[in-house]
Design an enzyme around this catalytic site. Sequence first.
Site, PDB file in Angstrom:
ATOM      1  N   LYS A  87     -43.837  14.758 -24.406  1.00  0.00           N
ATOM      2  CA  LYS A  87     -42.728  15.028 -23.480  1.00  0.00           C
ATOM      3  C   LYS A  87     -41.382  14.659 -24.106  1.00  0.00           C
ATOM      4  CE  LYS A  87     -44.454  12.353 -20.209  1.00  0.00           C
ATOM      5  NZ  LYS A  87     -45.763  11.893 -20.728  1.00  0.00           N
ATOM      6  N   ARG A 131     -44.081  11.173 -11.565  1.00  0.00           N
ATOM      7  CA  ARG A 131     -45.406  10.726 -12.001  1.00  0.00           C
ATOM      8  C   ARG A 131     -46.326  10.468 -10.816  1.00  0.00           C
ATOM      9  NH1 ARG A 131     -43.503   8.737 -17.317  1.00  0.00           N
ATOM     10  NH2 ARG A 131     -45.297   8.253 -18.599  1.00  0.00           N
ATOM     11  N   ARG A 145     -48.216   5.800 -33.035  1.00  0.00           N
ATOM     12  CA  ARG A 145     -46.850   5.408 -32.654  1.00  0.00           C
ATOM     13  C   ARG A 145     -46.759   3.884 -32.516  1.00  0.00           C
ATOM     14  NH1 ARG A 145     -44.163   7.851 -27.323  1.00  0.00           N
ATOM     15  NH2 ARG A 145     -45.606   6.422 -26.325  1.00  0.00           N
ATOM     16  N   ARG A 172     -44.345  -0.407 -30.152  1.00  0.00           N
ATOM     17  CA  ARG A 172     -44.210  -0.359 -28.688  1.00  0.00           C
ATOM     18  C   ARG A 172     -45.364  -1.127 -28.050  1.00  0.00           C
ATOM     19  NH1 ARG A 172     -42.733   5.229 -25.574  1.00  0.00           N
ATOM     20  NH2 ARG A 172     -44.269   4.495 -24.092  1.00  0.00           N
ATOM     21  N   ARG A 223     -53.359   3.438 -19.200  1.00  0.00           N
ATOM     22  CA  ARG A 223     -52.340   4.458 -18.885  1.00  0.00           C
ATOM     23  C   ARG A 223     -52.989   5.810 -18.624  1.00  0.00           C
ATOM     24  NH1 ARG A 223     -48.843   3.715 -24.024  1.00  0.00           N
ATOM     25  NH2 ARG A 223     -47.649   5.507 -23.294  1.00  0.00           N
TER      26      ARG A 223
HETATM   27  P1  B4P Z   1     -43.928  11.367 -27.046  1.00  0.00           P
HETATM   28  O1  B4P Z   1     -43.167  12.633 -27.042  1.00  0.00           O
HETATM   29  O2  B4P Z   1     -43.134  10.118 -27.307  1.00  0.00           O
HETATM   30  O3  B4P Z   1     -44.797  11.096 -25.755  1.00  0.00           O
HETATM   31  P2  B4P Z   1     -44.444  10.991 -24.204  1.00  0.00           P
HETATM   32  O4  B4P Z   1     -45.323  12.007 -23.560  1.00  0.00           O
HETATM   33  O5  B4P Z   1     -42.973  11.119 -23.967  1.00  0.00           O
HETATM   34  O6  B4P Z   1     -44.868   9.446 -23.921  1.00  0.00           O
HETATM   35  P3  B4P Z   1     -45.191   8.466 -22.682  1.00  0.00           P
HETATM   36  O7  B4P Z   1     -45.673   9.247 -21.496  1.00  0.00           O
HETATM   37  O8  B4P Z   1     -46.108   7.450 -23.251  1.00  0.00           O
HETATM   38  O9  B4P Z   1     -43.939   7.604 -22.380  1.00  0.00           O
HETATM   39  P4  B4P Z   1     -42.874   7.261 -21.237  1.00  0.00           P
HETATM   40  O10 B4P Z   1     -41.780   6.703 -22.039  1.00  0.00           O
HETATM   41  O11 B4P Z   1     -42.556   8.435 -20.368  1.00  0.00           O
HETATM   42  O12 B4P Z   1     -45.073  11.546 -28.151  1.00  0.00           O
HETATM   43  C1  B4P Z   1     -45.979  10.518 -28.447  1.00  0.00           C
HETATM   44  C2  B4P Z   1     -46.252  10.478 -29.950  1.00  0.00           C
HETATM   45  O13 B4P Z   1     -46.874  11.691 -30.378  1.00  0.00           O
HETATM   46  C3  B4P Z   1     -44.984  10.336 -30.789  1.00  0.00           C
HETATM   47  O14 B4P Z   1     -45.204   9.393 -31.785  1.00  0.00           O
HETATM   48  C4  B4P Z   1     -44.761  11.732 -31.381  1.00  0.00           C
HETATM   49  O15 B4P Z   1     -44.147  11.694 -32.644  1.00  0.00           O
HETATM   50  C5  B4P Z   1     -46.177  12.285 -31.463  1.00  0.00           C
HETATM   51  N1  B4P Z   1     -46.225  13.745 -31.273  1.00  0.00           N
HETATM   52  C6  B4P Z   1     -45.484  14.460 -30.370  1.00  0.00           C
HETATM   53  N2  B4P Z   1     -45.781  15.768 -30.479  1.00  0.00           N
HETATM   54  C7  B4P Z   1     -46.760  15.880 -31.454  1.00  0.00           C
HETATM   55  C8  B4P Z   1     -47.498  16.995 -32.007  1.00  0.00           C
HETATM   56  N3  B4P Z   1     -47.284  18.260 -31.612  1.00  0.00           N
HETATM   57  N4  B4P Z   1     -48.428  16.726 -32.961  1.00  0.00           N
HETATM   58  C9  B4P Z   1     -48.642  15.449 -33.404  1.00  0.00           C
HETATM   59  N5  B4P Z   1     -47.974  14.352 -32.915  1.00  0.00           N
HETATM   60  C10 B4P Z   1     -47.044  14.577 -31.952  1.00  0.00           C
HETATM   61  O16 B4P Z   1     -43.523   6.130 -20.271  1.00  0.00           O
HETATM   62  C11 B4P Z   1     -43.760   4.785 -20.645  1.00  0.00           C
HETATM   63  C12 B4P Z   1     -44.075   3.895 -19.427  1.00  0.00           C
HETATM   64  O17 B4P Z   1     -42.910   3.773 -18.558  1.00  0.00           O
HETATM   65  C13 B4P Z   1     -45.169   4.389 -18.455  1.00  0.00           C
HETATM   66  O18 B4P Z   1     -46.484   4.040 -18.893  1.00  0.00           O
HETATM   67  C14 B4P Z   1     -44.768   3.671 -17.124  1.00  0.00           C
HETATM   68  O19 B4P Z   1     -45.194   2.327 -17.094  1.00  0.00           O
HETATM   69  C15 B4P Z   1     -43.258   3.677 -17.162  1.00  0.00           C
HETATM   70  N6  B4P Z   1     -42.682   4.844 -16.424  1.00  0.00           N
HETATM   71  C16 B4P Z   1     -41.964   5.866 -16.995  1.00  0.00           C
HETATM   72  N7  B4P Z   1     -41.607   6.772 -16.062  1.00  0.00           N
HETATM   73  C17 B4P Z   1     -42.118   6.340 -14.876  1.00  0.00           C
HETATM   74  C18 B4P Z   1     -42.109   6.865 -13.553  1.00  0.00           C
HETATM   75  N8  B4P Z   1     -41.523   8.028 -13.258  1.00  0.00           N
HETATM   76  N9  B4P Z   1     -42.733   6.151 -12.574  1.00  0.00           N
HETATM   77  C19 B4P Z   1     -43.317   4.981 -12.844  1.00  0.00           C
HETATM   78  N10 B4P Z   1     -43.378   4.428 -14.070  1.00  0.00           N
HETATM   79  C20 B4P Z   1     -42.779   5.092 -15.093  1.00  0.00           C
END
Ligand code: B4P
Length: 189
Positions: free
Chosen positions: A14, A89, A128, A134, A145
């Site tokens: 994302k 979420r 990551r 992290r 998660r």
């Molecule tokens: P990202 O792009 O960083 O993943 P994400 O989906 O954004 O991460 P996440 O859901 O964990 O985090 P968030 O900060 O929202 O990609 C992950 C990795 O994969 C990276 O290293 C990237 O380089 C790699 N990658 C990406 N695309 C790739 C591909 N095509 N091929 C290979 N590798 C690839 O949430 C963190 C925490 O915050 C949650 O657990 C929760 O506790 C809290 N939170 C956030 N929003 C919330 C909400 N709305 N309500 C309640 N809690 C919330």
Amino acid sequence: MLNVIIFGAPGSGKGTQSEKIVAKYGINHISTGDVLRGEIKKGTKLGETAQGYINQGQLIPDSLMIDILASKFDSFKDSKGVIFDGFPRTIAQAEALKVMLKERGQEVSIMLNLDVPEDELMTRLIKRGEESGRADDNAETIAKRLKVYHNQTAPLIDWYKKENLFVAINGLGSMDTIAADLFKAIDNL
Ligand code: B4P
């Protein structure tokens, strides 16, 4: 305004793809994860509360998240649109987003679901964690998660299908190929 939700399990890309969408369409980005990590870094009261939940792999309570989202949304001036990354979420957050946008004469334009198999999610997040340190990217917390995602977040897929806003995107492959699919879906609007 173009109001895009980028949706998917933890590690589905994302954050990665949001940056590409922001660069192409010139819209604003709200990453609730980044907002929370910023508050933790600054050592605020909100950050202190958030840290406990994040380190346990749990979601921050809806009431807190909804207030954060509205104030961030209202901070943008003359915006062409917003990408919502990591929000909603829960069903309660989706309902609140709908109301918040309606009160501002807006609506969600599209919900893009990045579909990635679970073993790949685990591999990406472990990697990551090793690179960025992290605190929530370790095997035990990732498993929690993913469980929270299945129980509380995945039901939003059906919710957005009923709203006729759901579009599935294959989240496996090169980052540029995935971005091209996302752009195609947005351009079809
Ligand atoms: P990202 O792009 O960083 O993943 P994400 O989906 O954004 O991460 P996440 O859901 O964990 O985090 P968030 O900060 O929202 O990609 C992950 C990795 O994969 C990276 O290293 C990237 O380089 C790699 N990658 C990406 N695309 C790739 C591909 N095509 N091929 C290979 N590798 C690839 O949430 C963190 C925490 O915050 C949650 O657990 C929760 O506790 C809290 N939170 C956030 N929003 C919330 C909400 N709305 N309500 C309640 N809690 C919330």
